[in-house]
Scaffold this motif. Structure first.
Motif, PDB file in Angstrom:
ATOM      1  N   THR A  60       0.850  -1.183   0.000  1.00 32.66           N
ATOM      2  CA  THR A  60       0.000   0.000   0.000  1.00 32.66           C
ATOM      3  C   THR A  60       0.889   1.237   0.000  1.00 32.66           C
ATOM      4  O   THR A  60       1.782   1.351   0.835  1.00 32.66           O
ATOM      5  CB  THR A  60      -0.911  -0.008   1.246  1.00 32.66           C
ATOM      6  OG1 THR A  60      -1.682  -1.207   1.229  1.00 32.66           O
ATOM      7  CG2 THR A  60      -1.833   1.204   1.261  1.00 32.66           C
ATOM      8  N   SER A  90      -1.141  -9.508   4.369  1.00 37.43           N
ATOM      9  CA  SER A  90      -2.406  -9.449   3.622  1.00 37.43           C
ATOM     10  C   SER A  90      -2.163  -9.134   2.152  1.00 37.43           C
ATOM     11  O   SER A  90      -2.822  -9.681   1.266  1.00 37.43           O
ATOM     12  CB  SER A  90      -3.320  -8.382   4.224  1.00 37.43           C
ATOM     13  OG  SER A  90      -3.432  -8.564   5.611  1.00 37.43           O
ATOM     14  N   ASP A  91      -1.206  -8.237   1.905  1.00 36.92           N
ATOM     15  CA  ASP A  91      -0.891  -7.881   0.516  1.00 36.92           C
ATOM     16  C   ASP A  91      -0.262  -9.060  -0.218  1.00 36.92           C
ATOM     17  O   ASP A  91      -0.559  -9.312  -1.391  1.00 36.92           O
ATOM     18  CB  ASP A  91       0.086  -6.700   0.486  1.00 36.92           C
ATOM     19  CG  ASP A  91      -0.475  -5.479   1.193  1.00 36.92           C
ATOM     20  OD1 ASP A  91      -1.644  -5.137   0.941  1.00 36.92           O
ATOM     21  OD2 ASP A  91       0.253  -4.869   2.008  1.00 36.92           O
TER      22      ASP A  91
END
Ligand SMILES: Nc1ncnc2c1ncn2[C@@H]1O[C@H](COP(=O)(O)O)[C@@H](O)[C@H]1O
Ligand SMILES: Nc1ncnc2c1ncn2[C@@H]1O[C@H](COP(=O)(O)O)[C@@H](O)[C@H]1O
Lengths: 154, 154
Positions: free
Chosen positions: B30, B145-146
């Motif tokens: 992100t 999570s990524d």
């Protein structure tokens, strides 16, 4: 400010005995709609649940509802490292066999005290405990997120 | 089934050099709207960000944008154990001073390879790395999570 209000409110009412109360009596943790998988669930299906529902672990439950293992988001790291695309069709339990230093699923009872649960989470260095009954059947999950929300009174 | 399609598609196109490509070129992590706090942010405000936005850690950034520390969800456990309600008004940096075995914020560069990032996450046993530039200024975050979402092609 609402935060400040909540905080002050919580501080005033926090009984010193809080750590001695049970999860049950504090309504701490998630008890309904627990996302779970079976020993033969395919790895790809487990990973999709993580991405779709943003939970950090899935209890693996047998046909009697007994918790036999857990698949956590972090367990996918080894897959990525080994470029384990071929493994995505494997049953999740098989994909976990190489796991090192695994001490078994960390569980607790809804009759355990908040203090005992905190000690267990800290001691085992885990993100959550699976709440089970005396037969080790799945009852719920209590995670850091729940403790945090409880702590700030939300 | 769409999952199967994605998986097969990803398998076919996954170059063996994937682990050698940089975060940047893979668009991994992100980079925008990073939720961050300052050294003097009050603990209660940090905790509220966790509950509201469901991220698992907040980089602590000084007035030059330099990453000086990190506050993770797990850091609130000690608060709950000590019934540290009084601490909620403290600056977050002060609340972190008792942290044990802390090896500093684990960071990486957007020019690091995916393989190096995986090794660092596994080696440091962390959930995420903070992406910084050469001056240690905050650039982004790459979390489990990524990696998971990337791995299954979502
Ligand atoms: N497998 C799961 N099924 C349902 N809820 C869960 C599951 N894992 C965690 N939760 C709940 O989801 C919220 C966020 O959990 P976590 O991301 O694991 O910290 C908390 O309220 C947990 O109790
Ligand atoms: N402090 C943060 N600010 C903005 N995004 C974040 C932050 N921490 C994690 N993320 C992103 O939010 C998603 C879930 O992160 P996490 O819950 O930390 O695994 C991932 O896409 C992360 O890159």
């Amino acid at each position: 400010r609402i935060l400040l209000f909540l905080h002050q409110n919580f501080t005033r009412h926090a009984p010193p005995q809080l750590l001695k109360r049970t999860l049950d009596s504090l309504k701490l943790g998630t008890k309904r709609n627990i996302l779970q998988i079976q020993p033969d669930t395919k790895l790809i299906d487990a990973l999709n649940i993580f991405v779709e529902f943003r939970v950090s672990a899935l209890p693996i439950v047998d046909s009697n509802g007994v918790v036999v293992d857990i698949y956590a988001k972090a367990d996918c790291l080894s897959l990525a490292r080994e470029r384990g695309y071929a493994k995505l069709e494997l049953p999740v339990l098989q994909a976990l066999t190489h796991r090192m230093n695994f001490e078994g699923v960390q569980t607790c009872s809804q009759h355990d005290t908040f203090g005992d649960v905190l000690e267990k989470i800290i001691g085992a260095n885990v993100h959550r405990l699976i709440i089970v009954d005396q037969q080790k059947r799945l009852q719920g999950i209590i995670s850091l997120s729940d403790i945090l929300a409880f702590f700030i009174g939300k």
